[in-house]
Design a protein around this motif. Structure first.
Motif, PDB file in Angstrom:
ATOM      1  N   GLU A 106      44.886 -75.149 -32.001  1.00 26.67           N
ATOM      2  CA  GLU A 106      45.434 -74.355 -30.891  1.00 26.67           C
ATOM      3  C   GLU A 106      44.319 -73.795 -30.005  1.00 26.67           C
ATOM      4  N   ARG A 159      55.560 -80.040 -44.584  1.00 24.07           N
ATOM      5  CA  ARG A 159      56.386 -79.420 -43.546  1.00 24.07           C
ATOM      6  C   ARG A 159      57.800 -79.973 -43.575  1.00 24.07           C
ATOM      7  N   CYS A 176      52.023 -83.014 -43.160  1.00 22.20           N
ATOM      8  CA  CYS A 176      53.302 -83.404 -42.529  1.00 22.20           C
ATOM      9  C   CYS A 176      54.411 -83.486 -43.566  1.00 22.20           C
ATOM     10  N   SER A 215      45.472 -75.723 -38.010  1.00 21.75           N
ATOM     11  CA  SER A 215      46.336 -75.544 -36.831  1.00 21.75           C
ATOM     12  C   SER A 215      45.773 -74.496 -35.880  1.00 21.75           C
ATOM     13  N   VAL A 267      48.303 -79.181 -34.630  1.00 23.99           N
ATOM     14  CA  VAL A 267      48.735 -77.973 -33.928  1.00 23.99           C
ATOM     15  C   VAL A 267      50.113 -77.496 -34.379  1.00 23.99           C
ATOM     16  N   ASN A 268      50.965 -78.343 -34.897  1.00 22.76           N
ATOM     17  CA  ASN A 268      52.328 -77.957 -35.273  1.00 22.76           C
ATOM     18  C   ASN A 268      52.548 -77.904 -36.790  1.00 22.76           C
ATOM     19  N   LEU A 269      51.479 -77.882 -37.571  1.00 21.51           N
ATOM     20  CA  LEU A 269      51.637 -77.969 -39.025  1.00 21.51           C
ATOM     21  C   LEU A 269      51.447 -76.628 -39.738  1.00 21.51           C
ATOM     22  N   ASN A 270      51.098 -75.585 -39.049  1.00 24.98           N
ATOM     23  CA  ASN A 270      51.006 -74.230 -39.611  1.00 24.98           C
ATOM     24  C   ASN A 270      50.031 -74.186 -40.803  1.00 24.98           C
ATOM     25  N   GLN A 330      45.892 -82.583 -31.803  1.00 24.77           N
ATOM     26  CA  GLN A 330      47.275 -82.673 -31.359  1.00 24.77           C
ATOM     27  C   GLN A 330      48.238 -82.860 -32.534  1.00 24.77           C
ATOM     28  N   LYS A 331      47.747 -83.434 -33.647  1.00 22.18           N
ATOM     29  CA  LYS A 331      48.590 -83.572 -34.846  1.00 22.18           C
ATOM     30  C   LYS A 331      48.614 -82.279 -35.654  1.00 22.18           C
TER      31      LYS A 331
END
Length: 541
Positions: A45, A89, A86, A41, A34-37, A31-32
């Protein structure tokens, strides 16, 4: 069962099933991620979509048909990796926001996104004070290594510090290349105060396409242009090109001085003929300059040799001009006094022809076999290696004979003098070929001195004077002869031994106390002497 994480490409550990604790850690990290490209990730997904990892995932059972490699699990659940991703990003988001800020520009000028130093490609350089550029090459941003031409050792190339405001041609080259990654560091800055540094090799490669910058303070590259233009039209084009004349360079230089004084009112009595020659070669590359006894003859390149020689006698006299127009001022001397005399020129051409004959002879004649044996070091072999022209020249020079032969054969010399002439010829050939051509005299003399005296120093002295081979080459020759004898086997019979003839065998122990450079490697051998029995006398072989 397969690994559902698999972010470690070289994972070799066995696949382990998920426990409740490991599954909970995997879901929380997914869940951490998934949004870090990042590469993790995509794994996150896929896992969320496959196992329906929503907010109610705690109520689901742990899947039993999937597992993980230990290496993949450690990389995926590493909290430090997640924290660094993080931060990257957040920094990228701030840079993008800074790039999209509006600038005060005209309505007609399209908006331009300015590249920031933090977003530039390539490795980063160590930071220093805010007004100083980082320590490192501005162009490559990494270390360069150079190889020493003698020792072949590699070492780091030193950085050169900028000494001009624009780093020479670096700013111009970057602007032509539109290299924003470099311009952001050097545009609008005092590069001397900023202590900009670069590798000289990188600077040369980066600015290679730019023309050379003329040095400040130099005189005009084409002085007396008006007089030179008139000189080219009235003399070069009319007399040299149209009338096909052959003129002396000193006379042309005197005429050029006269024209410049008439057209520009400038006295250039110190103008050298060598400068005029360089200028004519640049503006009229079809002109040829033939060096005569005291000057250069200037003519067009399509004239034949007969025409040049015929016209030389009708040239204008240069006696009216100053002594500055002589040959000595037109070009630096490389030969010395008397170089323009007829005898010196004749001897020079004869020496060049003789050198070419020697080189041709060495290239066309097979070399001596290795190792050369006694049959290869005879007088007949040495005489065949010596060119007849060299032999005749030395015979005439030393007064051994005055016979002139037109059939290309060697002159008739006595046997005693013939040995000396052939010896001198071999020395000259060895010197001409820089020792790369093994001559019978040098090999046999060095071997004879070694066996007679055993002195390495004496061989070194004779080798330094060019009379014989070096001590190391003699040792190689001796070793090669010994190996050749071993290859022939124990049953080898020398050619001078007659089969089925009674002979007397004599054995003796011979120890040579020869002198070597290290004191080691002396010879200890047992020799055998065979004597054939005859009715009258016995002759040793």
């Amino acid at each position: 069962m397969k690994c559902c994480i698999h972010v470690a490409s070289k994972a070799k550990s066995p696949i382990t099933s998920f426990s409740e604790t490991s599954w909970a850690s995997f879901v929380q990290c997914a869940q951490k991620w998934v949004n870090l490209n990042t590469a993790e990730s995509f794994v996150a997904e896929k896992a969320i979509a496959t196992f329906n990892l929503t907010e109610t995932w705690r109520d689901q059972d742990v899947p039993v048909n999937v597992g993980f490699h230990r290496e993949c699990y450690m990389l995926f659940t590493n909290k430090d990796h997640i924290a660094r991703a993080c931060r990257r990003r957040e920094k990228a988001a701030k840079d993008t926001e800074a790039q999209l800020l509006p600038e005060e520009v005209d309505d007609d000028t399209p908006s331009k996104v300015r590249v920031l130093r933090s977003a530039s490609d390539g490795p980063s350089l160590p930071k220093r004070a805010s007004h100083l550029l980082p320590v490192g090459c501005l162009i490559c941003r990494k270390n360069q290594y150079i190889t020493d031409s003698h020792s072949r050792k590699r070492s780091k190339e030193k950085l050169a510090q900028c000494e001009t405001l624009t780093a020479g041609k670096l700013l111009l080259a970057a602007e032509e290349r539109r290299d924003e990654s470099l311009l952001m560091h050097i545009r609008g800055r005092d590069l001397v105060a900023s202590e900009a540094m670069y590798h000289l090799s990188c600077y040369r490669r980066y600015t290679r396409h730019l023309p050379k910058i003329p040095r400040e303070g130099n005189p005009e590259s084409n002085p007396y242009q008006a007089g030179y233009t008139h000189f080219c039209k009235s003399v070069v084009e009319e007399r040299l090109l149209r009338n096909r004349e052959v003129l002396r360079l000193s006379w042309l230089n005197g005429l050029f001085k006269k024209i410049v004084k008439e057209k520009e009112g400038v006295d250039i009595s110190s103008y050298k003929a060598f400068s005029l020659k360089a200028r004519l070669q640049k503006s009229h590359p079809f002109l040829r300059f033939l060096k005569s006894s005291r000057n250069y003859l200037v003519y067009v390149d399509d004239l034949t040799a007969d025409e040049v020689i015929h016209d030389e006698a009708t040239q204008p006299s240069s006696s009216d001009h100053s002594e500055d127009d002589t040959e000595e001022d037109t070009e630096p001397s490389h030969i010395g006094a008397g170089q323009g005399t007829k005898d010196s020129r004749l001897l020079y051409h004869a020496a060049m022809s003789l050198r070419e004959i020697i080189e041709t002879k060495c290239k066309t004649t097979p070399k001596l076999p290795w190792p050369p044996t006694a049959q290869d070091l005879q007088m007949d072999t040495a005489s065949n290696l010596v060119p007849n022209e060299l032999y005749n020249v030395l015979s005439w020079t030393t007064g051994m004979t005055t016979e002139f032969r037109t059939d290309g054969l060697c002159a008739n010399v006595s046997v005693e003098n013939n040995l000396k002439i052939v010896s001198l010829c071999q020395d000259i050939m060895n010197l001409t070929m820089r020792g790369r051509w093994l001559m019978p005299k040098h090999s046999s003399l060095a071997m004879a001195v070694r066996h007679t005296t055993g002195s390495a120093q004496l061989i070194g002295i004779l080798n330094g004077l060019g009379h014989c081979s070096s001590n190391s080459q003699v040792l190689e020759h001796d070793t090669a002869l010994a190996e050749l004898q071993l290859q022939r086997g124990d049953t080898y019979i020398p050619p001078n031994i007659t089969v089925q003839v009674q002979a007397t065998l004599v054995w003796d122990n011979n120890d040579f106390g020869e002198e070597t450079l290290s004191g080691k490697g002396t010879t200890h051998s047992t020799n055998e002497n065979k004597e054939k029995v005859s009715s009258t006398t016995s002759r040793p072989y």
